[in-house]
Design an enzyme around this catalytic site. Structure first.
Site, PDB file in Angstrom:
ATOM      1  CE  LYS A 179     -33.217  24.721 -18.054  1.00 49.12           C
ATOM      2  NZ  LYS A 179     -32.477  25.236 -19.236  1.00 49.12           N
TER       3      LYS A 179
HETATM    4  C1  PLP Z   1     -31.909  26.450 -19.195  1.00 47.05           C
HETATM    5  C2  PLP Z   1     -30.767  26.672 -20.100  1.00 47.05           C
HETATM    6  C3  PLP Z   1     -29.839  27.698 -19.855  1.00 47.05           C
HETATM    7  C4  PLP Z   1     -29.982  28.644 -18.691  1.00 47.05           C
HETATM    8  O1  PLP Z   1     -29.799  27.996 -17.455  1.00 47.05           O
HETATM    9  P1  PLP Z   1     -30.286  28.717 -16.101  1.00 47.05           P
HETATM   10  O2  PLP Z   1     -30.005  27.732 -15.026  1.00 47.05           O
HETATM   11  O3  PLP Z   1     -31.742  28.974 -16.275  1.00 47.05           O
HETATM   12  O4  PLP Z   1     -29.511  29.975 -15.981  1.00 47.05           O
HETATM   13  C5  PLP Z   1     -28.758  27.817 -20.700  1.00 47.05           C
HETATM   14  N1  PLP Z   1     -28.609  27.016 -21.766  1.00 47.05           N
HETATM   15  C6  PLP Z   1     -29.491  26.034 -22.051  1.00 47.05           C
HETATM   16  C7  PLP Z   1     -29.272  25.212 -23.258  1.00 47.05           C
HETATM   17  C8  PLP Z   1     -30.591  25.828 -21.231  1.00 47.05           C
HETATM   18  O5  PLP Z   1     -31.456  24.861 -21.511  1.00 47.05           O
END
Ligand code: PLP
Length: 433
Positions: free
Chosen positions: A107
């Site tokens: 993210k």
């Molecule tokens: C947020 C996150 C996800 C899921 O991603 P989305 O875009 O919400 O589907 C998967 N793995 C990790 C480690 C995350 O932080």
């Protein structure tokens, strides 16, 4: 680029307005009016492009002229300041490691890009902007780090008390300054509901300029396309495009991948890898989309019972179930399956997965077992140390701790605990204004 609302009841807006507003006034999600087509040469010659050049090529059509070319260069360069290596861990499986950013989860890219765009758009404004965000774990840290000390922007993060890992909690509660953490007595869906209620509160929005940094915001969602191009650049067998497995919760990341695919990026198949929160897995099996209350799992960033970005995936496929099914598969795994995969891969391949990556690996393995001529990669979305509480007991070893995390572990959390009631959130926000 113009963006329309998926609810079709709000006027179209440009990239700047879509970024500032987060969600459309009719509660829909902003969606690009046209899907840009990549230049043929770009894909054929991708190996000669740097990661910054790839990012610019991909994002430029979406930003249009709302940011000057020179400033967009700077924003993109600062966004992708770390590596995105594709690591081969078996004959037919590779791992695209997306955890080399400051908060050790994918993210970071979306949060860094969005915070810089927003910072650019509010420069010279005299009104403060409040970024309100719900997190199931990793969003909070990425947003806190991305927006830390950005002038003119306050960040309020809602996270479910006791349901995020200790590293995740420290990442979002220890920065201070313009970053405030609200510890909600409830689960992630409660946090998300409170945030949505705040956005729907027209009265309050007269006093406070609110925006969202969840993946509903186009500036967080769109740059996630970069990963898929970085994967393809490193993919050896260009004639046999990869199957790509994406650990999914709110479905923003995989939706960005599907968008890249619609623009012309070669991908064999997408797999939505899910934990016990399996609305989409069941939808692809039955055709019925039934949202559920989220259940807590060891891959907590995927504990989402009502994935907000799924509507964008439907939009991409013109809501045609059959054409979606051709491109997207999905599998779901229990915590005990996830744990045994994590252990097995560590023992047999000497590769340590985090619980989210383990779900991604498991789903890819399952697909490739049924499609033996294909090869694939999964997105390793977080560093295993973020989940050391879960991972260490499984492997019976300590995970070496990166310096940044060591320092974090010495800090103490600062949060404000509130019940999962909208009045409480509202009072807090108004008191901060
Ligand atoms: C947020 C996150 C996800 C899921 O991603 P989305 O875009 O919400 O589907 C998967 N793995 C990790 C480690 C995350 O932080």
């Amino acid at each position: 680029m113009q963006y329309f609302s998926t609810n079709k009841q709000s006027p179209k807006v440009g990239f700047k307005e879509a970024t500032l507003m987060g969600q459309a006034p009719d509660k829909g999600l902003y969606f690009p009016a046209v899907i840009p087509k990549l230049k043929k040469d770009f894909i054929a010659e991708i190996n000669s492009y740097s990661k910054e050049e790839i990012a610019i090529e991909v994002i430029k059509p979406f930003v249009g002229n709302s940011i000057s070319e020179n400033d967009l260069q700077k924003i993109v360069t600062a966004t992708v300041q770390f590596d995105f290596p594709l690591i081969k861990i078996g004959e037919d499986i590779s791992s695209l490691e997306l955890f080399h950013g400051p908060t050790l989860a994918f993210k970071d890219v979306g949060a860094r890009f969005m915070s810089r765009c927003l910072g650019y758009f509010v420069k010279g404004n005299n009104k403060k902007i409040t970024v309100l965000v719900a997190t199931s774990g990793d969003t909070g840290g990425a947003v806190a780090s991305g927006f830390y000390d950005v002038p003119g922007i306050d960040v309020v993060i809602l996270y479910p008390s006791g349901k995020v890992s200790s590293v995740q909690e420290l990442q979002l509660t220890t920065l201070g300054k313009n970053i405030k953490a609200l510890e909600i007595d409830g689960n992630f869906d409660d946090c998300q509901r409170l945030v949505k209620q705040a956005f729907a509160d027209e009265q309050m929005k007269k006093d406070i300029f609110l925006t969202s940094a969840n993946s509903i915001n186009v500036a967080r969602w769109l740059p996630q396309q970069f990963y898929y191009f970085y994967a393809y650049k490193q993919w050896q067998d260009k004639g046999n495009p990869p199957v790509i497995s994406v650990p999914s919760g709110n479905f923003g990341n995989i939706c960005a991948g599907l968008l890249a695919f619609h623009s012309g990026l070669p991908v064999r198949q997408f797999i939505a890898a899910c934990n016990e929160n399996k609305v989409v897995t069941e939808f692809l099996q039955t055709g019925n989309y039934v949202t559920k209350k989220s259940v807590a799992t060891i891959s907590n960033a995927m504990d989402v019972g009502d994935p907000s970005n799924f509507v964008r995936i439907l939009e991409l496929f013109n809501r045609e179930f059959q054409s979606l099914k051709k491109v997207l598969s999905s599998y779901s795994f229990s915590d005990s399956e996830t744990k045994s995969i994590l252990k097995e891969v560590y023992l047999n391949k000497s590769y340590l997965l985090d619980p989210h990556g383990a779900v991604g690996y498991a789903a890819l393995r399952k697909y490739l077992n049924n499609h033996p001529h294909h090869k694939g990669l999964f997105l390793e979305t977080a560093h295993p140390v973020k989940f050391y509480d879960v991972v260490e007991p499984l492997i019976g070893e300590k995970i070496p701790v990166p310096a940044a995390i060591n320092e974090l572990l010495t800090l103490s959390k600062k949060s404000i605990k509130i019940p999962a009631k909208y009045e409480e959130l509202k009072n807090y926000l108004l008191s901060q204004n």
